[in-house]
Design an enzyme around this catalytic site. Structure first.
Site, PDB file in Angstrom:
ATOM      1  N   GLU A   1      -3.876  -9.711   3.294  1.00 64.60           N
ATOM      2  CA  GLU A   1      -4.890  -9.678   4.651  1.00 64.60           C
ATOM      3  C   GLU A   1      -5.866 -10.326   4.744  1.00 64.60           C
ATOM      4  O   GLU A   1      -6.764 -11.013   5.356  1.00 64.60           O
ATOM      5  CB  GLU A   1      -5.587  -7.350   4.239  1.00 64.60           C
ATOM      6  CG  GLU A   1      -4.280  -6.594   4.815  1.00 64.60           C
ATOM      7  CD  GLU A   1      -3.778  -6.410   4.194  1.00 64.60           C
ATOM      8  OE1 GLU A   1      -2.689  -5.675   4.238  1.00 64.60           O
ATOM      9  OE2 GLU A   1      -3.577  -7.151   2.489  1.00 64.60           O
TER      10      GLU A   1
ATOM     11  N   GLU B   1       1.031  -1.508  -0.479  1.00 61.97           N
ATOM     12  CA  GLU B   1      -0.030   0.070  -0.005  1.00 61.97           C
ATOM     13  C   GLU B   1       0.829   0.804  -0.099  1.00 61.97           C
ATOM     14  O   GLU B   1       1.143   2.028  -0.608  1.00 61.97           O
ATOM     15  CB  GLU B   1      -1.318   0.130   1.143  1.00 61.97           C
ATOM     16  CG  GLU B   1      -1.797  -1.040   0.974  1.00 61.97           C
ATOM     17  CD  GLU B   1      -3.014  -1.661   2.660  1.00 61.97           C
ATOM     18  OE1 GLU B   1      -4.267  -1.614   2.272  1.00 61.97           O
ATOM     19  OE2 GLU B   1      -2.802  -1.279   3.060  1.00 61.97           O
TER      20      GLU B   1
END
Length: 255
Positions: free
Chosen positions: A129, A109
């Site tokens: 995730e 990210e």
């Protein structure tokens, strides 16, 4: 904080290094705060025209420090600039990611929060995730579908699997591939190409690029004119034109 994020300025370029190699540069609260401070420095210093973000010890970042999160009850890696010190609000100047090793979870990210990506040919990326029933809230799910075809972004996000730098270059996400160990050197060369240009124009250009498509076409045109105005009234505009007429390299002031 100063130990976990190092900065080095060379001319008009700032190199930011996440320096926690013992945990693959995972981000905890103090590291995010130091990253936030580095990004504030980029915005506040008119002598910095662009920046590179990289990691120490052969990896970019493993994302959030889950051991610290388990110990403290939360990761603490969110600041006023968003997750990991800047993911919601990157600096207003061009930012290049130089990636070695892994960039996973929040590490990926952070890469996606940069404007350009240079990666070692053996670098690997992932948003894992979902494998722990978590949701990637550091901007990855917002930026991936803007920069990749929807089906490719969906596969990366929904499987949580690793994808290599060469595949991401084929999809247009990675700008330049480097030999392993050479990502930072390659990013410096890319930065040199950028820094040859007018700094206020660079800031205006990156602002327009980041917000393009965020509204109607008419609104985009109006916003682009507003964002270009500081560059078009800057001393560097006069210098750029004078240098062209005099057939010499421009001497940029950053204003």
């Amino acid at each position: 904080m100063e130990d976990s994020v190092r900065t080095e300025q060379q001319g008009h370029l700032l190199v930011i290094t996440i320096d926690r190699p013992e945990v693959r540069n995972a981000m905890d609260g103090p590291t995010a705060a130091a990253m936030h401070a580095a990004m504030d420095r980029i915005d506040a210093d008119p002598g910095i025209f662009a920046a590179i973000l990289t990691g120490a010890g052969g990896n970019f970042s493993a994302g959030a420090d889950l051991k610290a999160a388990a110990r403290d009850g939360h990761s603490g890696a969110v600041t006023a600039r968003g997750p990991f010190g800047f993911c919601m609000r990157p600096p207003a100047k061009p930012l290049i990611a130089a990636v070695e090793g892994v960039a996973v979870g929040g590490g990926f990210e952070m890469v996606l929060a940069c404007d350009l990506i240079v990666a070692a040919s053996d670098a690997r990326f992932a948003l894992p995730e979902v494998k722990r029933n978590l949701v990637a809230l550091g901007g990855g799910l917002l930026r991936l579908p803007r920069r990749l075809p929807h089906c490719v972004a969906a596969e990366i996000a929904l499987t949580g699997g690793m994808i290599g730098a060469e595949a991401l270059q084929r999809w247009g996400l990675v700008n330049r591939l480097a030999a392993p160990g050479e990502a930072l050197a390659t990013a410096r060369r890319l930065a040199a190409d950028i820094l040859a240009n007018g700094p206020t124009a660079l800031a205006a250009t990156i602002a327009i690029l980041r917000q393009a498509g965020g509204g109607t076409e008419e609104a985009d045109w109006a916003r682009a004119r507003d964002q270009a105005r500081p560059a078009l009234t800057a001393a560097d505009r006069t210098e750029g034109l004078r240098a062209f007429i005099e057939k010499r390299p421009p001497r940029w002031l950053g204003c």
